[in-house]
Design a protein around this motif. Structure first.
Motif, short mmCIF file in Angstrom:
data_model
loop_
_atom_site.label_atom_id
_atom_site.label_comp_id
_atom_site.label_asym_id
_atom_site.label_seq_id
_atom_site.Cartn_x
_atom_site.Cartn_y
_atom_site.Cartn_z
N PHE A 110 0.83 -1.21 0.00
CA PHE A 110 0.00 0.00 0.00
C PHE A 110 0.87 1.26 0.00
O PHE A 110 2.04 1.23 0.39
CB PHE A 110 -0.90 -0.02 1.25
N MET A 111 0.25 2.38 -0.43
CA MET A 111 0.93 3.68 -0.34
C MET A 111 1.45 3.90 1.08
O MET A 111 0.77 3.53 2.04
CB MET A 111 -0.07 4.81 -0.64
N ARG A 127 -3.46 3.19 -15.24
CA ARG A 127 -3.29 1.73 -15.06
C ARG A 127 -2.76 1.07 -16.33
O ARG A 127 -2.01 0.09 -16.26
CB ARG A 127 -4.63 1.09 -14.67
N GLY A 184 3.93 0.93 -7.61
CA GLY A 184 2.92 1.77 -6.97
C GLY A 184 1.95 0.85 -6.22
O GLY A 184 1.82 -0.34 -6.55
C1 S3P Z 1 -1.36 4.22 -6.20
C2 S3P Z 1 -0.19 4.39 -5.50
C3 S3P Z 1 0.85 5.36 -5.90
C4 S3P Z 1 0.76 5.65 -7.41
C5 S3P Z 1 -0.64 6.05 -7.78
C6 S3P Z 1 -1.66 4.96 -7.47
C7 S3P Z 1 -2.35 3.24 -5.70
O1 S3P Z 1 2.16 4.85 -5.59
O2 S3P Z 1 1.15 4.53 -8.15
O3 S3P Z 1 -0.95 7.21 -7.09
O4 S3P Z 1 -3.28 2.89 -6.45
O5 S3P Z 1 -2.22 2.80 -4.54
P1 S3P Z 1 2.74 4.72 -4.07
O6 S3P Z 1 2.27 3.41 -3.52
O7 S3P Z 1 4.21 4.74 -4.27
O8 S3P Z 1 2.23 5.89 -3.32
#
Ligand code: S3P
Length: 172
Positions: free
Chosen positions: A11-12, A59, A80
């Motif tokens: 996850f982010m 995507r 991501g």
């Molecule tokens: C996303 C996470 C982001 C980035 C985009 C979508 C997601 O990356 O790919 O904003 O769907 O969880 P990070 O996990 O590095 O923040």
């Protein structure tokens, strides 16, 4: 260690980017960050791609980039947080790589991302609630990982050292 890629998913705000940098340095490997490659190809930030083109376009770009980097060997790949929502991405990344999922509690994630400008999916007024909601919907996708590493209270150096040991134990 052999030449299998180490692929960080999760996850982010679980630390993929910071841990990836330390890990690649420790292993003496190239680091490939999928989001940075998308930004380079698109010549704009993720936030701008989402705003101008929408999530589906992002995507598609993400899938194309993952298809390409998955062919490489002996590198560290950071993805991501949503990369694993597509089953084709998981199979591509697994072909030459070991998938390591970084995790953290919603509170830790919130602390790490609350001031982030480049996370279009967390624009809600109640970010913590949005993190909790998304974590639940995504939990099953992160289970595709070969191993999970919790990053709460850990520095990127701690986590990278932990992953190096795990890779040695897995002979990966
Ligand atoms: C996303 C996470 C982001 C980035 C985009 C979508 C997601 O990356 O790919 O904003 O769907 O969880 P990070 O996990 O590095 O923040």
């Amino acid at each position: 260690m052999n030449d299998r890629n180490v692929v960080l998913i999760g996850f982010m705000g679980t630390g993929k980017t910071s841990v990836g940098k330390v890990l690649a340095r420790r292993l003496g490997r190239d680091l490939v960050d999928v989001d940075r490659l998308i930004e380079e190809r698109e010549k704009r930030k993720i936030k701008q791609i989402f705003e101008a083109e929408g999530e589906a376009y992002f995507r598609k770009a993400e899938k194309e980039i993952i298809g390409g980097v998955s062919e490489r060997k002996g590198i560290v790949i950071t993805t991501g947080g949503g990369a694993v929502l597509d089953a084709d991405n998981i199979s591509a990344l697994k072909k030459n790589g070991v998938l390591v999922c970084l995790s953290a509690s919603p509170e830790t994630i919130f602390k790490r991302v609350q001031h982030s400008e480049n996370r279009p999916l967390l624009r809600s007024d109640d970010k913590l609630a949005e993190i909790r909601r998304l974590l639940i919907t995504r939990e099953r996708f992160y289970k595709a990982a070969d191993v999970e590493v919790a990053t709460d209270g850990q520095t990127p150096e701690d986590t990278a050292a932990h992953i190096v040991k795990l890779m040695e134990a897995l002979n990966a």
